[in-house]
Design an enzyme around this catalytic site. Structure first.
Site, PDB file in Angstrom:
ATOM      1  N   LYS A   1      31.728  50.209  25.625  1.00 48.63           N
ATOM      2  CA  LYS A   1      31.738  50.238  27.085  1.00 48.63           C
ATOM      3  C   LYS A   1      31.106  51.543  27.568  1.00 48.63           C
ATOM      4  O   LYS A   1      31.306  52.600  26.963  1.00 48.63           O
ATOM      5  CB  LYS A   1      33.171  50.099  27.595  1.00 48.63           C
TER       6      LYS A   1
ATOM      7  N   SER B   1      37.330  45.377  34.326  1.00 49.80           N
ATOM      8  CA  SER B   1      36.046  46.053  34.455  1.00 49.80           C
ATOM      9  C   SER B   1      35.187  46.003  33.188  1.00 49.80           C
ATOM     10  O   SER B   1      34.008  46.325  33.221  1.00 49.80           O
ATOM     11  CB  SER B   1      36.272  47.524  34.834  1.00 49.80           C
TER      12      SER B   1
ATOM     13  N   SER C   1      41.751  45.736  32.506  1.00 41.58           N
ATOM     14  CA  SER C   1      40.297  45.711  32.385  1.00 41.58           C
ATOM     15  C   SER C   1      39.755  45.273  31.039  1.00 41.58           C
ATOM     16  O   SER C   1      38.559  45.037  30.898  1.00 41.58           O
ATOM     17  CB  SER C   1      39.717  47.087  32.732  1.00 41.58           C
TER      18      SER C   1
END
Length: 481
Positions: A76, A151, A175
């Protein structure tokens, strides 16, 4: 080139049937073919191929392969990796490169993992749809008109599209778990402190945890065993022993398992398809010998309210460092220092990030601190006490991951309050700091993935992964195509 999990890949690498170079080349070709899906912010073409050749040479020299030998992993875009761009999907970090490695990166590199690229995300991990990204949204692997969740939407889509075997994400209030549910994969948030946060760009420091997205529980457990444990660079990381997670999983039996089913997780407002699929998964566990125990927990709505007060307060402090002075975006039209700060932040941050900074500043202000922030901390304590009490009666708490299936791109962007409710079932585990996991359990009437959400007591990741593996096997969800 397809594999039945990492053990299949590893055996074919060690037998000489395949080389790391062949495997990584294949993954990179697939990543390049999916460029239109916006899943990666950066692809490490040269670095990944060089690493693959290095590992092939290591094997040829007869050296022992690491635990993650040759595993293609996505990161990420809010986790530091030395020399690589780091943007948090925000304009304000344009051009910035990490100057050090996160602890999780060091530990995975030491076990011969190969990083293929950085994944798209909601800006600074603030969002539930991956639409709050400066480079645009990511489509859901099952319906490209819908969101993958957020997210960590890019990480979830990378695994679901078989562009990485495992992906690192971050989980503040759901997330990792919510996008895993939307993309039909495993999404693990460990106990707070189980994994070092050193090198993770902070959103809300008392909630943030690095988590894992994988196609199956075995791969998630393997990586967790590598990256978990105390770190001298993170005072909040735990001294708690790191067990052999594969062994812990093997010792888990569904027969006699006490599953807590909170009324609060199955409200009348729950999407009918989601409720049906999740309850069908629960029924399969019961038929396998589990005992269902109805339990009372505080309404999740209270958790959402407290959560958005606390995390925005922490974010308003954590994001104060991004001002254009030392790195990232600096507004070109600023006559003085004060204007440079204001203009850089105004132009560099997206709408959702600015909304949360303003909300956090407000709840911390002198006239409202007691009314909002202090009260939210008291609510957090109530949740922690109630969840501890619940685990005196049950082994695991069960519910849906999300109150609705993946929604259309753009459908909720004009209604932030409705968007926040996407995390209504995942936030409680974050409030209390307990481990939680999203498990794929089926599909709704439109063929969209549905995830079930499991919460276990502190540091019971092994037990939780074992239960999740049983559940995934019983439900036998089809892989993404």
């Amino acid at each position: 080139m397809q594999f039945h999990g990492y053990e299949d890949l590893r055996s074919r690498l060690l037998s000489g049937e395949l080389t790391c170079e062949q495997v990584i080349s294949d993954y990179l070709q697939r990543i390049d073919s999916s460029r239109d899906d916006n899943i990666f912010t950066v692809v490490f073409h040269d670095e990944a191929m060089a690493r693959a050749r290095e590992l092939d040479s290591k094997l040829q020299r007869g050296e022992a392969p690491g635990v993650l030998f040759g595993m293609p992993i996505a990161i990420k875009d809010n986790i530091a990796m030395k020399g690589a761009p780091l943007s948090c999907a925000s304009k304000i970090l344009a051009g910035y490169e990490s100057v050090y490695d996160a602890t999780v990166i060091k530990r995975m590199q030491a076990e011969d993992a190969i990083f293929v690229g950085r994944t798209n995300m909601d800006e600074f991990a603030m969002g539930s749809s991956n639409e709050n990204s400066a480079i645009g949204p990511v489509p859901n692997p099952y319906d490209k008109t819908r969101v993958p969740g957020g997210s960590s939407g890019g990480s979830a889509a990378a695994v679901a599209n078989d562009l990485a075997m495992v992906a690192l994400g971050s989980d503040t209030g759901g997330s990792v778990r919510q996008p895993a549910g939307f993309c039909n994969i495993i999404g693990l948030k460990p106990t707070y402190g189980r994994i070092s946060r050193y090198g993770l760009v902070a959103f809300a420091s008392s909630f943030d945890q690095i988590g894992l997205l994988a196609a199956n529980c075995d791969d998630a457990a393997l990586v967790l065993g590598v990256i978990a444990g105390k770190d001298e660079h993170d005072a909040t990381s735990s001294h708690h022993d790191v067990p052999e997670y594969d062994t812990a999983m093997d010792h888990v039996s569904v027969d006699g398992l006490r599953i807590g089913v909170p009324r609060a997780f199955f409200p009348e407002s729950l999407n009918a398809d989601v409720a049906g699929v999740v309850k069908a998964g629960l029924k399969k566990l019961e038929e396998a010998g589990a005992e269902l125990v109805e339990i009372d927990l505080p309404e999740s709505d209270y958790a959402i309210a407290a959560y958005y007060i606390l995390v925005t307060a922490e974010a308003s402090s954590n994001l104060a460092r991004f001002d254009g002075a030392r790195y990232g975006y600096r507004s070109p039209d600023s006559p003085d220092l004060s204007s440079m700060y204001v203009n850089s932040r105004t132009e560099g941050f997206g709408a959702e990030v600015k909304r949360r900074i303003m909300l956090g500043t407000y709840v911390l202000s002198a006239g409202y601190y007691d009314t909002y922030y202090k009260k939210a901390q008291q609510v957090r304590r109530v949740f922690q006490d109630k969840y501890r009490e619940a685990f005196e009666k049950v082994d695991v708490i069960f519910g849906p991951t999300s109150p609705f299936p993946p929604f259309g791109i753009g459908d909720k962007m004009d209604n932030p309050l409705e968007m926040y409710l996407a995390d209504v079932f995942t936030v409680p585990a974050s409030i209390v700091g307990m481990p939680a996991i999203s498990v794929p359990v089926g599909f709704d009437s439109l063929g969209l993935p549905v995830g079930a959400h499991l919460i276990c007591n502190f540091f019971e990741e092994g037990k939780m992964l074992g239960i999740a593996r049983h559940l995934q096997t019983l439900c036998q969800t089809a892989p993404s195509n």
